[in-house]
Write a protein that holds these residues in place. Structure first.
Motif, mmCIF file in Angstrom:
data_model
loop_
_atom_site.group_PDB
_atom_site.id
_atom_site.type_symbol
_atom_site.label_atom_id
_atom_site.label_comp_id
_atom_site.label_asym_id
_atom_site.label_seq_id
_atom_site.Cartn_x
_atom_site.Cartn_y
_atom_site.Cartn_z
ATOM 1 N N GLY A 5 -19.448 -10.613 12.085
ATOM 2 C CA GLY A 5 -18.211 -11.375 11.974
ATOM 3 C C GLY A 5 -17.914 -11.759 10.544
ATOM 4 O O GLY A 5 -16.762 -11.696 10.091
ATOM 5 N N THR A 6 -18.957 -12.142 9.810
ATOM 6 C CA THR A 6 -18.780 -12.479 8.402
ATOM 7 C C THR A 6 -18.343 -11.267 7.599
ATOM 8 O O THR A 6 -17.457 -11.348 6.741
ATOM 9 N N PHE A 7 -18.969 -10.123 7.878
ATOM 10 C CA PHE A 7 -18.604 -8.885 7.189
ATOM 11 C C PHE A 7 -17.134 -8.544 7.409
ATOM 12 O O PHE A 7 -16.414 -8.198 6.468
ATOM 13 N N ALA A 8 -16.679 -8.642 8.661
ATOM 14 C CA ALA A 8 -15.288 -8.320 8.970
ATOM 15 C C ALA A 8 -14.327 -9.285 8.282
ATOM 16 O O ALA A 8 -13.323 -8.874 7.691
ATOM 17 N N ALA A 9 -14.635 -10.582 8.355
ATOM 18 C CA ALA A 9 -13.747 -11.579 7.762
ATOM 19 C C ALA A 9 -13.673 -11.443 6.243
ATOM 20 O O ALA A 9 -12.617 -11.661 5.646
ATOM 21 N N CYS A 10 -14.798 -11.075 5.625
ATOM 22 C CA CYS A 10 -14.831 -10.986 4.164
ATOM 23 C C CYS A 10 -14.244 -9.681 3.640
ATOM 24 O O CYS A 10 -13.517 -9.681 2.643
ATOM 25 N N TRP A 11 -14.570 -8.578 4.289
ATOM 26 C CA TRP A 11 -14.224 -7.271 3.736
ATOM 27 C C TRP A 11 -12.916 -6.680 4.264
ATOM 28 O O TRP A 11 -12.288 -5.861 3.572
ATOM 29 N N MET A 12 -12.504 -7.029 5.467
ATOM 30 C CA MET A 12 -11.320 -6.401 6.050
ATOM 31 C C MET A 12 -10.054 -6.611 5.216
ATOM 32 O O MET A 12 -9.272 -5.671 5.036
ATOM 33 N N PRO A 13 -9.789 -7.821 4.699
ATOM 34 C CA PRO A 13 -8.560 -7.979 3.895
ATOM 35 C C PRO A 13 -8.503 -7.032 2.704
ATOM 36 O O PRO A 13 -7.485 -6.364 2.481
ATOM 37 N N PHE A 14 -9.592 -6.949 1.928
ATOM 38 C CA PHE A 14 -9.588 -6.070 0.753
ATOM 39 C C PHE A 14 -9.580 -4.600 1.165
ATOM 40 O O PHE A 14 -8.925 -3.771 0.519
ATOM 41 N N THR A 15 -10.295 -4.257 2.243
ATOM 42 C CA THR A 15 -10.337 -2.866 2.686
ATOM 43 C C THR A 15 -8.956 -2.380 3.104
ATOM 44 O O THR A 15 -8.502 -1.301 2.686
#
Length: 334
Positions: free
Chosen positions: A258-268
């Motif tokens: 969940g942390t990975f998705a929240a942190c990386w999805m916007p920039f990706t």
């Protein structure tokens, strides 16, 4: 001054600088509009300071984890090797952010741009790859529970680490080897000197890896639920503690994903749709949360592990609390 600032921050699009220059030129060319002296530009971009601060915190946190695992011979199980890989990748990413800040304002050259962006890309790629490897390891520890601690598992772990670090280094070398936009600005992505195609490949790779991690996590949940159901039917209460620990590991994986998705999805997602013409404020706003993933990883993963907690207590006060020393170690204890 505007020209100097543009050089300093050339790793991100400088739309605000160009817009300011255009407005001043228009005002000066009109006899009806008074010429206003431009405001003093900041010599250091506040966003770059925040990124450098984030890199410093990342480096300090993960350096502790790396040193603990490296200097503790008992932490050589596959689980700890993967935690160490994750910490090392995040440590290099933090160092890359610091070096980028120093080079951007003190040593400006094409070579330093390529080296720093290569280090940052390779480090974050290794970080994501380590998270995937940890997910694979957790799945195998449940699917092959009886043979998890065999030499075969250790060998497989080393193979995974070699592959993920080899791939990450190759990805980081791409800008240095010529896949960059220094000669053709129209091909630049939101992060210079990465090309738009390069950023798109990285973004798609991140999405595919996250999809694989999510699928493995779903399989882990199914295995845990099936085992818990079998225990309830057979009333094997002696094995309950093992599966309580397993559930703790699964919950930790859920937090990490969940942390990975929240942190990386916007920039990706932003990297897929944007290019160098987009306002740089959007790049900063999406890139900064991505760095937070490397700050949170040791907090929610390494420092929650009981063996690493014991090592920290020994370093800090030379003793181990009774509540930690009495707990039994389990290979599923993430």
């Amino acid at each position: 001054m505007n020209e100097d600032l543009k050089v300093n921050l050339s790793w991100l699009p400088q739309d605000h600088v160009e817009a300011s220059s255009t407005e001043n030129a228009s005002a000066a060319g009109s006899s009806l509009v008074p010429v206003v002296e431009p405001e003093t530009e900041l010599l250091v971009n506040p966003w770059d300071i925040v990124l450098c601060t984030s890199g410093t915190l990342i480096s300090c946190e993960n350096a502790i984890v790396v040193l603990i695992i490296f200097h503790n011979p008992s932490l050589r199980a596959p689980m700890f090797l993967l935690i160490g890989s994750l910490a090392l990748a995040d440590l290099l990413a933090g160092i890359g952010l610091i070096i980028n800040f120093v080079f951007a304002y003190l040593l400006q050259s094409e070579a330093t741009k390529l080296v720093t962006i290569g280090l940052i890309v390779a480090s974050f790629s290794a970080s994501v790859g380590s998270l995937l490897a940890i997910t694979v390891d957790r799945y195998l520890s449940l699917y092959y529970a009886l043979t998890y601690n065999s030499e075969r598992t250790v060998t497989f772990t080393y193979v995974m680490l070699i592959l993920l670090w080899g791939a990450s280094i190759c990805i980081g070398l791409l800008p240095v080897m010529g896949w960059n936009c220094l000669r053709d600005e129209s091909t630049c992505s939101v992060i210079r000197p990465l090309t738009k195609n390069n950023a798109a490949v990285l973004s798609v790779s991140f999405l595919l890896m996250f999809a694989l991690m999510l699928q493995l996590y779903i399989q882990i949940c199914k295995i845990v639920m099936r085992h818990a159901h079998q225990i309830a039917l057979q009333h094997h209460f002696l094995a309950t503690s093992h599966y309580v620990t397993t559930r703790k590991g699964v919950s930790t994986l859920a937090i990490i994903l969940g942390t990975f998705a929240a942190c990386w999805m916007p920039f990706t997602l932003y990297s897929l749709i944007a290019d160098y013409t987009y306002p740089s404020i959007y790049t900063y706003a999406t890139l900064l949360p991505a760095t937070y993933n490397s700050i949170i990883n040791p907090v929610i993963y390494a420092f929650r592990n009981q063996e690493i907690q014991k090592a920290l207590w020994l370093i800090c006060c030379g003793c181990i609390p009774s509540n930690l020393s009495q707990r039994a170690r389990s290979p599923s204890d993430v």
